[in-house]
Design an enzyme around this catalytic site. Structure first.
Site, PDB file in Angstrom:
ATOM      1  N   ASP A 208      23.347  11.112 -77.641  1.00 40.61           N
ATOM      2  CA  ASP A 208      24.210  10.630 -78.717  1.00 40.61           C
ATOM      3  C   ASP A 208      23.904   9.180 -79.069  1.00 40.61           C
ATOM      4  O   ASP A 208      23.321   8.438 -78.287  1.00 40.61           O
ATOM      5  CB  ASP A 208      25.688  10.784 -78.344  1.00 40.61           C
ATOM      6  CG  ASP A 208      26.070  10.024 -77.076  1.00 40.61           C
ATOM      7  OD1 ASP A 208      25.296  10.059 -76.105  1.00 40.61           O
ATOM      8  OD2 ASP A 208      27.131   9.369 -77.066  1.00 40.61           O
TER       9      ASP A 208
ATOM     10  N   GLU B 212      27.787   9.689 -74.121  1.00 42.69           N
ATOM     11  CA  GLU B 212      27.756   8.418 -73.379  1.00 42.69           C
ATOM     12  C   GLU B 212      28.482   7.325 -74.136  1.00 42.69           C
ATOM     13  O   GLU B 212      29.217   6.523 -73.571  1.00 42.69           O
ATOM     14  CB  GLU B 212      26.300   8.001 -73.112  1.00 42.69           C
ATOM     15  CG  GLU B 212      26.146   6.823 -72.147  1.00 42.69           C
ATOM     16  CD  GLU B 212      26.274   5.448 -72.780  1.00 42.69           C
ATOM     17  OE1 GLU B 212      26.518   4.468 -72.054  1.00 42.69           O
ATOM     18  OE2 GLU B 212      26.142   5.330 -74.023  1.00 42.69           O
TER      19      GLU B 212
HETATM   20 ZN    ZN Z   1      22.960   3.816 -74.445  1.00 39.45          ZN
END
Ligand code: ZN
Length: 488
Positions: free
Chosen positions: A121, A186
């Site tokens: 992501d 994340e």
């Molecule tokens: Zn990162």
């Protein structure tokens, strides 16, 4: 009189000699290695694949319904096509639907596996018109691959895939099992990705030898004062995070009959007190270790200073505290980021609220920050409360481990003349979720950055030079050979 002067002179000379003797006695902590042979790579093809990966708008979101699932699915289908050997030779499990866990089975099951992390992501782009090249076009121009994720973190994810693909093509078979874990959230905390992958590993009693994630980078010459060459910062710990709500309450009413201090005024005083009384600084801890590794590499004046911290700690601390970029490594930082008061200019606020974000140094805790903030504000009209239980700072990974030495060796083999130092990561990474399965967590991205690059990840004009990227792939090959090859 003459005698007294002479005595002072003798003492001064002896003292200065002592300071210099301590500086000269500092041994270098850098491993002496032979540079790795340079692997011939099709650098254009590498850059094109990185560019292609940046076209998928895999922007994560804290709100699951806002997640662009289709983009993640398309990205994953593209990965399977771009890296056919990897997808034939490694087994793939999906965790929480969109996170990927690959297993490259090693020939010796007795060896604990190596775990490499990266995330699929990216953060959103808020001002695409300010970019020199569009953020999701994956264009290559002026020798750079441009786009959101070019550094953070698709360069990492793809360079790992490139290295595995290349090694499989050469017939390499790892002795040690290699796990690749690519989370999908994340940037919004990793609750569904890294957290769940770590839980899967824990349930299988898989305890990796070490974990390697993004974090530190290679700083260009000149960025670390006093050091001539590039410096590779290997993150051995990361800061914690908490936001406190500072809430001032007062009588509301019409602004035509105001009290001497409104809730907004009371809050302003509390906010100022927090800014004026930062958490204490220290050049110990992880930053002390960074300094210990840097000191022997400095020219004599700097070395003399750092070799004698028993004398120079206080002035050094004062100098480093002045710059935000170095201050962040010394203390838990305080950032007042949000203020709200009355919704209308002629209405007295019954409540005014400030959001204050703290990045917590290992050694401090959320509780320590809260207790100190309350003591600093010290006003019965003001309440200080945590908005959410933020992550505590990570434990500090060992610096005398075989894994740290292996990383340092790999970095110096791949990037000769680079000084390798342990360091604190001031942001957050997925690695913190793996603390249950291993204590050896390191954070390093094999990317060179100069001062202009430091704001690109999460900022405008994120880009990576094609040369830099190719070298990152070479490093990943070297890492896999060193850590999982025949004689790890
Ligand atoms: Zn990162």
């Amino acid at each position: 009189m003459k005698r007294a002067l002479l005595l002072v002179l003798v003492v001064l000379v002896a003292f200065t000699t002592l300071l210099f003797a301590r500086a000269l006695a500092l041994p270098s902590r850098q491993l002496q290695v032979t540079p790795a042979p340079r692997i011939a790579l099709d650098e254009d093809a590498l850059a094109k694949r990185l560019g292609a990966a940046l076209r998928f708008e895999t922007v994560s979101s804290a709100d699951p319904s806002a997640l662009p699932r289709g983009e993640f699915e398309k990205f994953q289908r593209w990965l399977a096509e771009a890296y056919p050997r990897l997808h034939a030779g490694l087994s793939l499990e999906r965790v929480s639907d969109l996170s990927l866990l690959y297993t490259w089975q090693g020939s010796d099951p007795a060896l604990p596996p190596l775990l490499l992390l990266a995330h699929q992501d990216v953060v959103p782009v808020d001002a695409p018109e300010r970019w020199a090249e569009p953020p999701f076009a994956g264009l290559i121009s002026d020798g750079f691959v441009w786009g959101r994720g070019a550094i953070d973190d698709k360069a990492s994810l793809l360079s790992i895939c490139e290295a595995v693909e290349l090694l499989l093509g050469r017939g390499f078979r790892p002795t040690r099992t290699v796990l690749l874990a690519f989370g999908h959230d994340e940037e919004v905390g990793g609750a569904h990705g890294a957290t769940q992958i770590a839980a899967v590993l824990a349930s299988r009693a898989v305890h990796p030898w070490f974990v390697l994630d993004e974090g530190g980078v290679i700083l260009a010459p000149g960025l670390v004062p006093g050091i001539q060459g590039p410096v590779a910062m290997v993150g051995v710990a990361e800061k914690g995070y908490v936001t406190l709500d500072v809430v001032a309450k007062a009588e509301g009413g019409h602004s035509s009959r105001p009290p001497r201090h409104t809730a907004a005024g009371i809050l302003a005083k509390a906010v100022l007190a927090l800014e004026d009384h930062p958490m204490p600084a220290s050049i110990g801890g992880v930053t002390g270790s960074t300094i210990a590794y840097l000191a022997p590499e400095m020219p004599l004046p700097g070395r003399m200073l750092l070799a004698n911290l028993w004398l120079f700690a206080a002035p050094l601390e004062a100098v480093l505290s002045r710059q935000p970029s170095t201050n962040a490594f010394l203390r838990t930082t305080t950032a007042v980021t949000q203020l709200t008061g009355s919704p209308k200019d002629n209405v007295l606020p019954s409540q005014a609220v400030a959001g204050v974000n703290f990045r917590i140094l290992p050694g401090d805790t959320v509780d320590v920050v809260l207790t100190r903030a309350r003591a600093v504000v010290n006003d019965p009209r003001v309440e200080v409360r945590p908005r959410s239980p933020g992550p505590e700072p990570s434990p500090v990974s060992p610096m005398d481990s075989r894994s740290f030495a292996l990383l340092a060796r790999t970095i110096r083999e791949s990037f000769p003349d680079t000084i390798v130092v342990p360091s604190l990561v001031i942001g957050a990474t997925d690695s913190r979720h793996y603390g249950e399965v291993t204590q050896e967590l390191y954070r390093f991205l094999p990317i060179h950055m100069d001062s202009s690059d430091l704001t690109r990840p999460h900022g405008i004009d994120e880009r990576l030079s094609t040369q830099n990227y190719a070298d990152a792939v070479r490093y990943q090959v070297q890492l896999l050979e060193n850590a999982a090859g025949s004689a790890p």
